[in-house]
Design an enzyme around this catalytic site. Structure first.
Site, PDB file in Angstrom:
ATOM      1  N   SER A  92     -29.796  42.801 -31.824  1.00 55.50           N
ATOM      2  CA  SER A  92     -28.402  42.348 -31.764  1.00 55.50           C
ATOM      3  C   SER A  92     -27.460  43.516 -32.032  1.00 55.50           C
ATOM      4  O   SER A  92     -26.409  43.639 -31.394  1.00 55.50           O
ATOM      5  CB  SER A  92     -28.156  41.246 -32.791  1.00 55.50           C
ATOM      6  OG  SER A  92     -28.982  40.144 -32.541  1.00 55.50           O
ATOM      7  N   HIS A 117     -34.814  37.411 -28.514  1.00 56.02           N
ATOM      8  CA  HIS A 117     -34.949  36.215 -29.349  1.00 56.02           C
ATOM      9  C   HIS A 117     -35.349  35.014 -28.479  1.00 56.02           C
ATOM     10  O   HIS A 117     -36.229  34.238 -28.848  1.00 56.02           O
ATOM     11  CB  HIS A 117     -33.612  35.859 -30.019  1.00 56.02           C
ATOM     12  CG  HIS A 117     -33.115  36.849 -31.023  1.00 56.02           C
ATOM     13  ND1 HIS A 117     -31.824  37.336 -30.994  1.00 56.02           N
ATOM     14  CD2 HIS A 117     -33.710  37.425 -32.097  1.00 56.02           C
ATOM     15  CE1 HIS A 117     -31.644  38.163 -32.014  1.00 56.02           C
ATOM     16  NE2 HIS A 117     -32.779  38.248 -32.698  1.00 56.02           N
ATOM     17  N   LYS A 128     -24.327  41.532 -44.533  1.00 59.19           N
ATOM     18  CA  LYS A 128     -23.944  41.996 -43.195  1.00 59.19           C
ATOM     19  C   LYS A 128     -22.597  41.414 -42.820  1.00 59.19           C
ATOM     20  O   LYS A 128     -22.304  40.250 -43.100  1.00 59.19           O
ATOM     21  CB  LYS A 128     -24.981  41.532 -42.161  1.00 59.19           C
ATOM     22  CG  LYS A 128     -26.302  42.292 -42.188  1.00 59.19           C
ATOM     23  CD  LYS A 128     -27.151  41.872 -40.983  1.00 59.19           C
ATOM     24  CE  LYS A 128     -28.571  42.427 -41.081  1.00 59.19           C
ATOM     25  NZ  LYS A 128     -29.464  41.846 -40.059  1.00 59.19           N
ATOM     26  N   ARG A 157     -41.406  43.655 -33.050  1.00 59.55           N
ATOM     27  CA  ARG A 157     -41.196  44.708 -32.045  1.00 59.55           C
ATOM     28  C   ARG A 157     -42.079  45.896 -32.381  1.00 59.55           C
ATOM     29  O   ARG A 157     -43.138  45.714 -32.972  1.00 59.55           O
ATOM     30  CB  ARG A 157     -39.708  45.097 -32.015  1.00 59.55           C
ATOM     31  CG  ARG A 157     -38.817  44.016 -31.424  1.00 59.55           C
ATOM     32  CD  ARG A 157     -37.366  44.325 -31.644  1.00 59.55           C
ATOM     33  NE  ARG A 157     -37.082  44.446 -33.081  1.00 59.55           N
ATOM     34  CZ  ARG A 157     -35.889  44.495 -33.618  1.00 59.55           C
ATOM     35  NH1 ARG A 157     -34.840  44.480 -32.853  1.00 59.55           N
ATOM     36  NH2 ARG A 157     -35.719  44.581 -34.925  1.00 59.55           N
TER      37      ARG A 157
HETATM   38  O1  PNS Z   1     -32.499  38.576 -37.878  1.00 61.65           O
HETATM   39  P1  PNS Z   1     -32.752  39.237 -39.195  1.00 61.65           P
HETATM   40  O2  PNS Z   1     -31.454  39.702 -39.838  1.00 61.65           O
HETATM   41  O3  PNS Z   1     -33.766  40.335 -39.109  1.00 61.65           O
HETATM   42  O4  PNS Z   1     -33.390  38.099 -40.144  1.00 61.65           O
HETATM   43  C1  PNS Z   1     -33.730  38.351 -41.477  1.00 61.65           C
HETATM   44  C2  PNS Z   1     -33.831  37.053 -42.252  1.00 61.65           C
HETATM   45  C3  PNS Z   1     -32.524  36.281 -42.184  1.00 61.65           C
HETATM   46  C4  PNS Z   1     -34.945  36.195 -41.684  1.00 61.65           C
HETATM   47  C5  PNS Z   1     -34.153  37.415 -43.742  1.00 61.65           C
HETATM   48  O5  PNS Z   1     -33.191  38.291 -44.209  1.00 61.65           O
HETATM   49  C6  PNS Z   1     -34.232  36.195 -44.643  1.00 61.65           C
HETATM   50  O6  PNS Z   1     -35.213  35.493 -44.637  1.00 61.65           O
HETATM   51  N1  PNS Z   1     -33.153  35.929 -45.408  1.00 61.65           N
HETATM   52  C7  PNS Z   1     -33.073  34.802 -46.290  1.00 61.65           C
HETATM   53  C8  PNS Z   1     -33.122  35.224 -47.759  1.00 61.65           C
HETATM   54  C9  PNS Z   1     -34.558  35.254 -48.265  1.00 61.65           C
HETATM   55  O7  PNS Z   1     -35.257  34.255 -48.225  1.00 61.65           O
HETATM   56  N2  PNS Z   1     -34.979  36.429 -48.767  1.00 61.65           N
HETATM   57  C10 PNS Z   1     -36.278  36.615 -49.386  1.00 61.65           C
HETATM   58  C11 PNS Z   1     -37.417  36.701 -48.417  1.00 61.65           C
HETATM   59  S1  PNS Z   1     -37.527  38.226 -47.625  1.00 61.65           S
END
Ligand code: PNS
Length: 164
Positions: free
Chosen positions: A128, A17, A41, A90
């Site tokens: 993570s 990150h 989560k 990735r």
């Molecule tokens: O680090 P991560 O868990 O891969 O991040 C994922 C994240 C938090 C960026 C994604 O789950 C997110 O954007 N969550 C917010 C909810 C949202 O907007 N969902 C709809 C779009 S996919």
């Protein structure tokens, strides 16, 4: 001014990150790292702790801010008048989920562009979750996270990961 948001769970922030944050801070005038709440989560660190670890880890980057958001990412972008999302990409395994998220976000808000930065090969395998798993079994996580995060994980695990 070109402002980008780098969203994620950051539970906790890894060297992968931080590499994306450093590289995007050179591309954009300002980068906001947005720690997102995810009700699905069960995190090791609460949002305050994740924000704190990110702040400590990015002190040397003057154009990086750390913030938090609960809800849709597009709402955060709209509220802050930001149109650029940065994501780290990735290996192939990330592609499908990232493609889906980028498409959904663009459907929800047409002006949003997602910019993908390819993860350096050193961090291609890193996540993570894998860090937490290795740490929980007493493995050495020195190559995966910085000293601050390592110490914080140690405390969470009750000092059981005092690997030399
Ligand atoms: O680090 P991560 O868990 O891969 O991040 C994922 C994240 C938090 C960026 C994604 O789950 C997110 O954007 N969550 C917010 C909810 C949202 O907007 N969902 C709809 C779009 S996919």
């Amino acid at each position: 001014m070109r402002i980008a948001v780098y969203p994620g769970s950051f539970d906790p922030v890894t060297l992968g990150h931080l590499d994306i944050i450093e590289r995007s801070s050179k591309i954009f005038d300002k980068v906001i790292v947005a720690v997102m709440y995810n009700r699905n989560k069960k995190p090791m660190f609460d949002v305050d702790e994740r924000v704190e670890l990110l702040k400590k880890s990015t002190l040397h980057l003057s154009n990086v801010e750390v913030d938090r958001h609960e809800g849709l990412l597009v709402d955060y972008l709209r509220n802050n008048d930001v149109r650029i999302l940065v994501k780290g990409l990735r290996a192939i395994s990330d592609f499908e989920a990232e493609f889906q998220m980028a498409s959904v976000n663009q459907k929800l808000c047409r002006e949003i562009e997602t910019v993908f930065i390819m993860t350096r090969t050193d961090y291609m395998y890193l996540s993570s979750s894998i860090v937490k798993e290795v740490a929980s079994f007493g493995g050495d996580i020195t190559n995966f996270v910085n000293e601050e995060v390592k110490a914080a994980i140690n405390i969470k695990l009750g000092g059981s990961n005092e690997h030399k």
